[in-house]
Design a protein around this motif. Structure first.
Motif, PDB file in Angstrom:
ATOM      1  N   ILE A 162      35.371   7.155  42.817  1.00 49.13           N
ATOM      2  CA  ILE A 162      34.517   6.282  43.609  1.00 49.13           C
ATOM      3  C   ILE A 162      33.440   5.648  42.739  1.00 49.13           C
ATOM      4  O   ILE A 162      32.999   6.232  41.738  1.00 49.13           O
ATOM      5  N   LYS A 163      33.024   4.458  43.132  1.00 52.39           N
ATOM      6  CA  LYS A 163      31.922   3.771  42.470  1.00 52.39           C
ATOM      7  C   LYS A 163      30.611   4.230  43.100  1.00 52.39           C
ATOM      8  O   LYS A 163      30.593   4.894  44.140  1.00 52.39           O
ATOM      9  N   GLU A 164      29.502   3.846  42.515  1.00 53.09           N
ATOM     10  CA  GLU A 164      28.205   4.304  43.019  1.00 53.09           C
ATOM     11  C   GLU A 164      27.888   3.755  44.401  1.00 53.09           C
ATOM     12  O   GLU A 164      27.039   4.296  45.116  1.00 53.09           O
ATOM     13  N   ASP A 165      28.600   2.678  44.807  1.00 53.33           N
ATOM     14  CA  ASP A 165      28.356   2.106  46.132  1.00 53.33           C
ATOM     15  C   ASP A 165      29.490   2.426  47.102  1.00 53.33           C
ATOM     16  O   ASP A 165      29.667   1.737  48.110  1.00 53.33           O
ATOM     17  N   GLU A 166      30.267   3.484  46.825  1.00 48.60           N
ATOM     18  CA  GLU A 166      31.366   3.902  47.694  1.00 48.60           C
ATOM     19  C   GLU A 166      31.189   5.362  48.111  1.00 48.60           C
ATOM     20  O   GLU A 166      30.343   6.079  47.570  1.00 48.60           O
ATOM     21  N   PHE A 179      39.572   6.573  63.636  1.00 46.84           N
ATOM     22  CA  PHE A 179      39.591   7.853  62.936  1.00 46.84           C
ATOM     23  C   PHE A 179      38.212   8.460  62.765  1.00 46.84           C
ATOM     24  O   PHE A 179      37.186   7.804  62.908  1.00 46.84           O
ATOM     25  N   ALA A 180      38.235   9.757  62.446  1.00 45.93           N
ATOM     26  CA  ALA A 180      36.998  10.509  62.243  1.00 45.93           C
ATOM     27  C   ALA A 180      37.247  11.565  61.183  1.00 45.93           C
ATOM     28  O   ALA A 180      38.379  11.986  60.939  1.00 45.93           O
ATOM     29  N   GLY A 181      36.175  11.998  60.546  1.00 45.14           N
ATOM     30  CA  GLY A 181      36.310  13.018  59.507  1.00 45.14           C
ATOM     31  C   GLY A 181      34.959  13.438  58.983  1.00 45.14           C
ATOM     32  O   GLY A 181      33.954  13.386  59.699  1.00 45.14           O
ATOM     33  N   GLU A 182      34.945  13.840  57.709  1.00 47.38           N
ATOM     34  CA  GLU A 182      33.690  14.272  57.091  1.00 47.38           C
ATOM     35  C   GLU A 182      33.600  13.748  55.667  1.00 47.38           C
ATOM     36  O   GLU A 182      34.624  13.538  54.998  1.00 47.38           O
ATOM     37  N   LEU A 183      32.380  13.539  55.216  1.00 47.50           N
ATOM     38  CA  LEU A 183      32.153  12.974  53.886  1.00 47.50           C
ATOM     39  C   LEU A 183      32.305  14.049  52.818  1.00 47.50           C
ATOM     40  O   LEU A 183      31.835  15.171  52.979  1.00 47.50           O
ATOM     41  N   VAL A 184      32.967  13.666  51.724  1.00 51.15           N
ATOM     42  CA  VAL A 184      33.275  14.609  50.644  1.00 51.15           C
ATOM     43  C   VAL A 184      32.433  14.337  49.406  1.00 51.15           C
ATOM     44  O   VAL A 184      31.957  15.253  48.731  1.00 51.15           O
ATOM     45  N   GLU A 185      32.231  13.075  49.083  1.00 47.42           N
ATOM     46  CA  GLU A 185      31.437  12.697  47.902  1.00 47.42           C
ATOM     47  C   GLU A 185      30.720  11.384  48.211  1.00 47.42           C
ATOM     48  O   GLU A 185      31.351  10.432  48.673  1.00 47.42           O
ATOM     49  N   VAL A 186      29.432  11.352  47.952  1.00 42.16           N
ATOM     50  CA  VAL A 186      28.620  10.185  48.294  1.00 42.16           C
ATOM     51  C   VAL A 186      28.133   9.506  47.019  1.00 42.16           C
ATOM     52  O   VAL A 186      27.502  10.143  46.159  1.00 42.16           O
ATOM     53  N   GLY A 187      28.450   8.209  46.891  1.00 35.04           N
ATOM     54  CA  GLY A 187      27.978   7.453  45.744  1.00 35.04           C
ATOM     55  C   GLY A 187      26.463   7.382  45.686  1.00 35.04           C
ATOM     56  O   GLY A 187      25.776   7.463  46.723  1.00 35.04           O
ATOM     57  N   ALA A 188      25.927   7.217  44.480  1.00 31.38           N
ATOM     58  CA  ALA A 188      24.477   7.281  44.259  1.00 31.38           C
ATOM     59  C   ALA A 188      23.699   6.310  45.156  1.00 31.38           C
ATOM     60  O   ALA A 188      22.601   6.625  45.619  1.00 31.38           O
ATOM     61  N   LYS A 189      24.266   5.127  45.424  1.00 31.11           N
ATOM     62  CA  LYS A 189      23.550   4.125  46.215  1.00 31.11           C
ATOM     63  C   LYS A 189      23.254   4.615  47.622  1.00 31.11           C
ATOM     64  O   LYS A 189      22.262   4.208  48.238  1.00 31.11           O
ATOM     65  N   TRP A 190      24.110   5.513  48.138  1.00 32.16           N
ATOM     66  CA  TRP A 190      23.975   5.924  49.532  1.00 32.16           C
ATOM     67  C   TRP A 190      23.478   7.356  49.693  1.00 32.16           C
ATOM     68  O   TRP A 190      23.444   7.883  50.806  1.00 32.16           O
ATOM     69  N   VAL A 217      40.176   9.118  51.937  1.00 25.18           N
ATOM     70  CA  VAL A 217      40.011   7.675  51.785  1.00 25.18           C
ATOM     71  C   VAL A 217      38.741   7.377  51.006  1.00 25.18           C
ATOM     72  O   VAL A 217      37.842   8.221  50.905  1.00 25.18           O
ATOM     73  N   ILE A 218      38.683   6.172  50.474  1.00 27.02           N
ATOM     74  CA  ILE A 218      37.457   5.674  49.849  1.00 27.02           C
ATOM     75  C   ILE A 218      36.847   4.632  50.779  1.00 27.02           C
ATOM     76  O   ILE A 218      37.458   3.603  51.080  1.00 27.02           O
ATOM     77  N   ILE A 219      35.643   4.917  51.251  1.00 26.89           N
ATOM     78  CA  ILE A 219      34.959   3.982  52.139  1.00 26.89           C
ATOM     79  C   ILE A 219      34.271   2.929  51.273  1.00 26.89           C
ATOM     80  O   ILE A 219      33.406   3.260  50.450  1.00 26.89           O
ATOM     81  N   PRO A 220      34.641   1.653  51.407  1.00 28.61           N
ATOM     82  CA  PRO A 220      34.083   0.608  50.535  1.00 28.61           C
ATOM     83  C   PRO A 220      32.650   0.252  50.911  1.00 28.61           C
ATOM     84  O   PRO A 220      32.184   0.531  52.021  1.00 28.61           O
ATOM     85  N   LYS A 221      31.966  -0.382  49.993  1.00 30.21           N
ATOM     86  CA  LYS A 221      30.546  -0.672  50.149  1.00 30.21           C
ATOM     87  C   LYS A 221      30.238  -1.475  51.409  1.00 30.21           C
ATOM     88  O   LYS A 221      29.208  -1.282  52.051  1.00 30.21           O
TER      89      LYS A 221
END
Length: 425
Positions: free
Chosen positions: A24-28, A70-81, A124-128
């Motif tokens: 993931i990028k820092e904004d993803e 869909f629904a789920g839980e966050l696994v890794e958060v980019g620095a921006k968020w 999945v990767i949630i885009p910016k």
């Protein structure tokens, strides 16, 4: 990070594949998808391929992940968020982004347009753009399936907010259904109709005094009445009536007679069927609003309307497709306070059931088909759990739990699936 996902390559070309997600990028944000409910819109996307307005033209070379409820839980958060979201947060997503720089422009949406985000995937990767537009929505209620069903609930919320009425002599439109008015939901006991009934009975700010729900299938009407009873509606100050129009000689006249000839202030059409649209038009009261909710697959779909009434009786027509951000937030808020959408769900399955279910969706009876992405399980009606239990004891346990909840899907059943299914099968 590897993911397993159902990807669309073209018309009716869906493939369940495992592949590597890029870092993931820092904004993803990287997320784990727990469940997804399959929507008729996904069937349309899968069968239309690049003819669909949200599907990119290069989907054969760059396939997209399908699924958008869909629904789920966050696994890794980019620095921006990192200041807004944290690992472990539960989420739902508003898929209607309206983002000009998406893969297909303003119509881009997760589940239709993106390579790395869609509901039918394990990760999945949630885009910016999802975060930038405020479309990543926290869910603070219990379980996951309510958050998954917040998107379809938001669609009926949006439909009711989109209706409007006028004051003679004024050009100001008053948005919303008529508080204390007469409402009809035609062809109204499918999944989305049930969601509309549930919302109409449970909202606090306004409600109809009369709610008439029609269909031609008595079994479906009886099920709806068992989920959302006349007595419960009465406790909310609503006269709820389930009407089988199959045997009526003059449907419009008989429906209008229920109102003593007044007609209906708000009429919602939940099936793209010409005679139903004509019925809806005929039963409109003065200044009545017809909401054509059901999206037709035929771009040339047409139905006659009475334009004499449009001119002299101020009747009007609106159409809605999906809910906006406020509608989605309202749905999640209602669910976090206990509104249970379980009545919409009739089938449960695993990721391996997605392709067949999506491509055959119009043929499969019942309501919502709820997919749990981290298990393997054929699509199974809740009503068949007891029979399936003869060869798989876990189905027996699921049946017993659902029986304790009026035969409906529930949080206990969800927890059992998530904790035990893969281990025992």
């Amino acid at each position: 990070m590897k993911t397993e996902a159902v990807r669309l390559y073209g018309k009716k070309d869906l493939r369940l594949e495992e592949f590597e997600l890029p870092p993931i990028k820092e904004d993803e944000i990287l997320a784990k998808v727990i469940c997804d409910s399959i929507c008729m819109s996904s069937y349309k996307a899968a069968t239309q391929g690049t003819d669909h307005k949200r599907i990119p033209d290069d989907v054969a070379e760059n396939p997209i992940i399908i699924g958008h409820e869909f629904a789920g839980e966050l696994v890794e958060v980019g620095a921006k968020w990192a200041g807004e979201f944290k690992v472990g947060d539960k989420f739902s997503i508003q898929p209607a982004l309206n983002y000009a720089d998406g893969p297909v422009g303003i119509l881009s949406a997760p589940g239709y347009s993106y390579q790395y985000i869609g509901g039918d995937a394990t990760y999945v990767i949630i885009p910016k753009e999802v975060m930038e537009l405020g479309c990543l929505l926290p869910y603070k209620g219990e379980g996951f399936y309510p958050a998954s069903l917040s998107e379809p609930l938001s669609c009926v919320i949006g439909a009711m907010h989109a209706n409007y009425h006028t004051t003679p002599g004024s050009y100001v439109h008053k948005m919303e259904i008529v508080d204390g008015g007469k409402m009809a939901i035609l062809a109204g006991v499918g999944p989305m109709g049930l969601a509309a009934i549930n919302y109409a009975l449970n909202r606090e700010d306004r409600k109809p005094s009369l709610l008439v729900v029609t269909d031609i299938d008595q079994g479906r009407l009886d099920r709806a009445a068992s989920l959302y009873s006349v007595d419960f509606a009465k406790s909310k100050g609503i006269d709820l009536r389930y009407v089988n129009t199959g045997a009526m000689d003059n449907v419009a006249a008989d429906l209008k007679a229920i109102t003593d000839g007044y007609g209906y202030d708000d009429v919602f059409v939940f099936a793209p069927v010409v005679p139903i649209i004509e019925q809806a038009d005929e039963i409109l009261a003065f200044d009545g609003c017809l909401n054509f909710f059901a999206g037709p697959g035929d771009s040339n779909f047409k139905a006659p309307l009475n334009f004499y009434k449009v001119h002299y009786e101020f009747t009007h027509l609106v159409g809605t497709s999906g809910g906006n951000m406020d509608d989605m937030k309202e749905a999640l808020e209602m669910m976090s306070k206990g509104l249970d959408p379980a009545g919409l769900v009739t089938h449960i399955g695993g990721l391996d059931a997605v392709i067949d279910t999506t491509l055959r969706l119009p043929e499969i009876p019942g309501g919502k088909k709820l997919i749990y992405n981290h298990i393997r399980m054929p699509l199974t009606p809740i009503s068949e759990f007891e029979e399936k239990g003869k060869t798989n004891p876990l189905f027996t346990e699921l049946h017993e739990i659902c029986q304790l909840h009026n035969g409906l899907w529930n949080l206990e059943a969800e927890n059992l699936i998530l904790e035990k299914w893969n281990k025992l099968t």
